[in-house]
Design an enzyme around this catalytic site. Structure first.
Site, PDB file in Angstrom:
ATOM      1  N   SER A 206       0.841  -1.193   0.000  1.00  0.00           N
ATOM      2  CA  SER A 206       0.000   0.000   0.000  1.00  0.00           C
ATOM      3  C   SER A 206       0.885   1.255   0.000  1.00  0.00           C
ATOM      4  O   SER A 206       1.729   1.411  -0.873  1.00  0.00           O
ATOM      5  CB  SER A 206      -0.962  -0.041   1.190  1.00  0.00           C
ATOM      6  OG  SER A 206      -1.974   0.918   1.057  1.00  0.00           O
TER       7      SER A 206
ATOM      8  N   ASP B 252      -9.080  -5.255  -5.731  1.00  0.00           N
ATOM      9  CA  ASP B 252      -8.700  -4.306  -4.685  1.00  0.00           C
ATOM     10  C   ASP B 252      -9.676  -3.137  -4.649  1.00  0.00           C
ATOM     11  O   ASP B 252      -9.838  -2.420  -5.644  1.00  0.00           O
ATOM     12  CB  ASP B 252      -7.279  -3.804  -4.952  1.00  0.00           C
ATOM     13  CG  ASP B 252      -6.661  -3.084  -3.770  1.00  0.00           C
ATOM     14  OD1 ASP B 252      -7.381  -2.330  -3.090  1.00  0.00           O
ATOM     15  OD2 ASP B 252      -5.460  -3.275  -3.528  1.00  0.00           O
TER      16      ASP B 252
ATOM     17  N   HIS C  52      -7.104  -5.656  -1.004  1.00  0.00           N
ATOM     18  CA  HIS C  52      -6.054  -4.851  -0.404  1.00  0.00           C
ATOM     19  C   HIS C  52      -5.633  -5.483   0.926  1.00  0.00           C
ATOM     20  O   HIS C  52      -6.481  -5.901   1.722  1.00  0.00           O
ATOM     21  CB  HIS C  52      -6.587  -3.440  -0.153  1.00  0.00           C
ATOM     22  CG  HIS C  52      -5.543  -2.400  -0.044  1.00  0.00           C
ATOM     23  ND1 HIS C  52      -4.882  -1.885  -1.142  1.00  0.00           N
ATOM     24  CD2 HIS C  52      -5.030  -1.739   1.034  1.00  0.00           C
ATOM     25  CE1 HIS C  52      -4.022  -0.960  -0.746  1.00  0.00           C
ATOM     26  NE2 HIS C  52      -4.088  -0.862   0.571  1.00  0.00           N
TER      27      HIS C  52
END
Length: 421
Positions: free
Chosen positions: A253, A345, A378
């Site tokens: 991330s 995601d 994610h």
């Protein structure tokens, strides 16, 4: 009252039918979120991602849980009411979707192996990555904690992960881990435990880093701290059995953004230590943001960046956003990269990784491995699921192909690269 309405109300008074309808509605919501994110709008996308993750990252366990509750409803009489039958039918369909998601997640091993073969030649993934060891990893391996690497006594701290049996003069390859958290949250104690545990067991030394966070600390404080951590690692990791000449970097991330930017800009953002060598031998980036000027699909990326860490709004001054974008920093001498992203995601669209990889491959002379994992969410690698362990093994194969191998303890699986470009 119409007879059918009366029948429905009567069914809803039956505990089994109510339970069956409730579990059916929940099952449909979870399965639907697994197939497609409910929203990409920040911050609702965070909650949506958590719901999706129950379907995409733990689909088998979720299916068992939903099936068990549906079974209770059936035993309580749901089968004798049309409403209960409908709820049970919906749950059965959702369980089928979850089992399909499970099969696709387990198939990621071959997706990853093919991505490796395409860039570095024939590979054979390490034989295993332990689930239990991943859960207990920090207690077992982070034996040196909260080491100061910079001037901030709270934020500039790192942990060193190593096998207690690793010789002090081992000169093992090193992996520097940068945590995520939208540049404004997160901790070195939370991310990438399955990966670091596996690498330590393969004879590597890992360094997990905290850094200054927004919105209190504005850009470029975050990348400066990552560079400070790299400088510390190169200067001191030999004292912990690591090889200062073989340092790779990884993150997920916002940590992937920082890892990619650090890998592409050795020598930049180094106030007070301009001569320190902050180059890396490879970078592994998971579900990252690589173009800070690009709409991420929600229309809110620029707002998030302005709130969390950037010194200006994008519309007022785009220069810091461009300068901080790894996609704008690609060059022929970039180190080898591995870029992973989930196709579903909900927080960072996979198009960020696709565009970055395309730019990188257009100019870089080093391998650029890219894989998109079916329906992965994610943060898919935070817990040791089958998908996570497949990704961990693939990352190990990549790193050992381009950086070099460590020395695993006797008796541990050590099959890695069968051939490299």
């Amino acid at each position: 009252m119409h007879r059918s309405a009366q029948a429905l109300l009567a069914a809803l008074r039956a505990p089994g039918a109510r339970t069956a309808l409730a579990v059916g509605a929940l099952a449909a919501l979870v399965a639907g979120a697994g197939l497609r994110p409910l929203t990409r709008r920040w911050p609702a996308a965070v909650l949506g991602s958590l719901l999706s993750s129950t379907a995409t990252e733990t689909p088998r366990a979720t299916a068992v849980l939903l099936g068990s509750v549906a079974g209770v409803a059936a035993r309580r009489g749901a089968l004798w009411h049309p409403a209960g039958q409908a709820g049970l039918a919906v749950t059965a369909g959702a369980v089928g979707v979850l089992l399909t998601l499970d099969r696709r997640a387990r198939a990621d091993s071959e997706v990853l192996a093919e991505a490796l073969r395409a860039e570095i030649g024939p590979v054979e993934l390490p034989a295993r990555a332990g689930v239990v060891r991943s859960v207990l990893a920090r207690h077992r391996y982070a034996t040196v904690r909260d080491v100061a690497y910079g001037p901030d006594p709270v934020a500039n701290l790192l942990d060193v992960w190593r096998d207690p049996l690793l010789p002090a003069d081992a000169r093992a390859p090193v992996l520097l881990q940068i945590h995520g958290g939208a540049w404004s949250s997160g901790s070195k104690a939370a991310d990438a435990h399955p990966l670091m545990a596996h690498m330590v067991e393969r004879g590597w030394v890992c360094v997990s880093v905290d850094y200054r966070l927004g919105p209190a600390e504005r850009w470029p404080a975050q990348i400066v701290d990552v560079k400070r951590a790299l400088a510390w690692t190169r200067a001191h990791i030999a004292d912990h059995g690591g090889d200062p000449a073989r340092i790779a970097i990884t993150g997920g991330s916002s940590g992937a953004h920082l890892a990619a930017l650090a890998a592409l800009t050795p020598g930049a953002w180094q106030p007070g230590f301009p001569d320190a060598d902050t180059s890396v031998a490879a970078a592994v980036c998971l579900y990252g943001i690589y173009d800070l000027t690009s709409d991420d699909g929600s229309g809110t990326l620029d707002e998030l960046l302005a709130e969390t860490m950037m010194p200006t709004a994008l519309g007022e001054d785009a220069h810091p956003y461009v300068a901080a974008s790894p996609a704008a920093r690609v060059h022929p001498d970039a180190p080898p990269f591995m870029v992973l992203h989930g196709s579903a995601d909900a927080i960072v669209v996979p198009a960020q990784s696709r565009a970055f990889v395309s730019r990188l491959r257009a100019v870089s002379e080093a391998p650029v491995v890219h894989a998109e994992l079916a329906h992965a969410q994610h943060g898919f690698d935070l817990v040791p699921t089958p998908r996570t362990l497949a990704a961990v093994r693939a990352i190990a194969a990549f790193l050992e192909a381009v950086v070099g191998r460590g020395t695993p303890r006797s008796g541990r699986a050590d099959t890695v690269v069968a051939g490299a470009r």
